[in-house]
Write an enzyme that holds these catalytic residues in place. Structure first.
Site, PDB file in Angstrom:
ATOM      1  N   VAL A 119       0.826  -1.211   0.000  1.00  0.00           N
ATOM      2  CA  VAL A 119       0.000   0.000   0.000  1.00  0.00           C
ATOM      3  C   VAL A 119       0.861   1.263   0.000  1.00  0.00           C
ATOM      4  O   VAL A 119       0.436   2.323  -0.435  1.00  0.00           O
ATOM      5  CB  VAL A 119      -0.940  -0.020   1.238  1.00  0.00           C
ATOM      6  CG1 VAL A 119      -0.145   0.149   2.535  1.00  0.00           C
ATOM      7  CG2 VAL A 119      -2.029   1.041   1.146  1.00  0.00           C
ATOM      8  N   LYS A 120       2.100   1.135   0.480  1.00  0.00           N
ATOM      9  CA  LYS A 120       2.952   2.303   0.670  1.00  0.00           C
ATOM     10  C   LYS A 120       3.400   2.950  -0.642  1.00  0.00           C
ATOM     11  O   LYS A 120       3.866   4.091  -0.647  1.00  0.00           O
ATOM     12  CB  LYS A 120       4.181   1.937   1.505  1.00  0.00           C
ATOM     13  CG  LYS A 120       3.869   1.400   2.891  1.00  0.00           C
ATOM     14  CD  LYS A 120       3.350   2.475   3.811  1.00  0.00           C
ATOM     15  CE  LYS A 120       3.298   1.983   5.257  1.00  0.00           C
ATOM     16  NZ  LYS A 120       2.892   3.026   6.176  1.00  0.00           N
ATOM     17  N   ASP A 121       3.270   2.220  -1.753  1.00  0.00           N
ATOM     18  CA  ASP A 121       3.618   2.820  -3.047  1.00  0.00           C
ATOM     19  C   ASP A 121       2.815   4.095  -3.284  1.00  0.00           C
ATOM     20  O   ASP A 121       3.308   5.063  -3.871  1.00  0.00           O
ATOM     21  CB  ASP A 121       3.314   1.840  -4.191  1.00  0.00           C
ATOM     22  CG  ASP A 121       4.240   0.636  -4.203  1.00  0.00           C
ATOM     23  OD1 ASP A 121       5.156   0.587  -3.364  1.00  0.00           O
ATOM     24  OD2 ASP A 121       4.045  -0.252  -5.054  1.00  0.00           O
TER      25      ASP A 121
END
Length: 326
Positions: free
Chosen positions: A43-45
């Site tokens: 999700v951090k992208d």
């Protein structure tokens, strides 16, 4: 022809996938927002790209600069992918409790990695907060990201993750459940969903050794709550500015053992090869059982991929050493 111009254009628009076996005891429909479909497998992208673009826009990040950040691995991966495409260098600072795979993966995408001790106070000069901050001050032409307090973190989820979930559920979502670390995901998604429907309930998954649950319930930052824990990527011994407690309806805490066991079960029962926080999220869902009714639509967000934990929760010798399996 339909193609992405570079890898960054593949970020977002991840699928919703129904959970079946592990949530059979719940009365409601449980859907997972499956974030490992992002190119950096987490999700951090989303917020990594948003933070870089905002820093470029206001001049904090200049051409040929060095991106410096303290990360448990996934934010680093997102930043590194964007840095490759945009021509920046990266130095990442990690705590020594993070899996070896995470360190190796960051090196594989060209980042320099500095490892610090976990079991020190946040303001200790050896802590990964302090070291990343110091490197940001000492390194010429550098930008210290500070995902914990950087508003672009929550903004990314307000702009992309929240709207995607609303659209994919056709506005039928009743509960959003997610592990809380920097607070960007729960705050950004939660804010968007509550603006569409104030009745949507937002639940955070916390871990034992972290301050979130007690602080949310009492307003007291209790240092006695803090001790080292195994679960990666959720919980904190600080209060990041990105955690908007007013948006969160409640927290439930999950033990290290349960998080690890359910991470294995997700792979074996649902075919979902996911990271440690996904196991915590599923166990948290089951603990919240009494909050769900028959027609509810519950969305749980799964942060990252199991490949980052092969030497840990997916290694039975490690699990036995910790006393998590017989």
């Amino acid at each position: 022809m339909d193609y992405a111009k570079n890898i960054l254009e593949t970020i977002g628009n991840t699928p919703l996938v129904k959970l079946n076996k592990l949530t059979a005891e719940l009365p409601c429909l449980v859907l997972s927002k499956y974030e490992t479909f992002n190119p950096g497998n987490s999700v951090k992208d989303r917020m990594a790209l948003q933070m870089i673009e905002d820093a470029e826009a206001d001049g904090r990040l200049k051409p040929g600069g060095t991106i410096i950040e303290g990360t448990s691995g996934n934010t680093g991966m997102g930043l590194a992918l964007a840095a490759i495409i945009k021509g920046y260098k990266c130095i990442f600072v990690m705590a020594d409790k993070q899996s070896k795979e995470k360190v190796d993966i960051l090196k594989a995408v060209g980042a320099e990695v500095v490892v610090c001790p976990t079991a020190v106070e946040p303001d200790d000069p050896r802590s990964y907060y302090s070291v990343s901050k110091r490197l940001g001050e000492e390194t010429p032409n550098s930008w210290y990201v500070n995902q914990y307090d950087n508003p672009s973190n929550a903004k990314a989820h307000y702009k992309s993750t929240g709207p995607e979930i609303w659209k994919q559920t056709e506005g039928k979502i009743t509960h959003f459940v997610v592990g809380v670390g920097t607070g960007g995901t729960i705050s950004g998604v939660g804010k968007y969903l509550k603006e569409q429907n104030p009745d949507v309930k937002v639940w955070g998954i916390d871990t034992y050794g972290s301050v979130f649950k007690k602080y949310h319930e009492t307003g007291v930052f209790d240092e006695n709550e803090i001790y080292p824990y195994v679960t990666e990527g959720i919980g904190e011994d600080i209060l990041p500015k990105n955690v908007d407690f007013s948006i969160i309806d409640g927290f439930t805490k999950v033990t290290d053992k349960d998080a690890c066991v359910y991470t294995q079960l997700l792979a074996k029962e649902e075919g979902m090869f996911l990271g440690n926080s996904a196991g915590a999220a599923v166990k948290g869902l089951l603990q919240l059982k009494d909050h769900f009714k028959k027609d509810d639509v519950v969305v749980v967000l799964f942060h990252d991929h199991g490949s980052r934990y092969v030497g840990k929760m997916f290694n039975d010798d490690w699990m036995r050493e910790k006393g998590y399996i017989e």
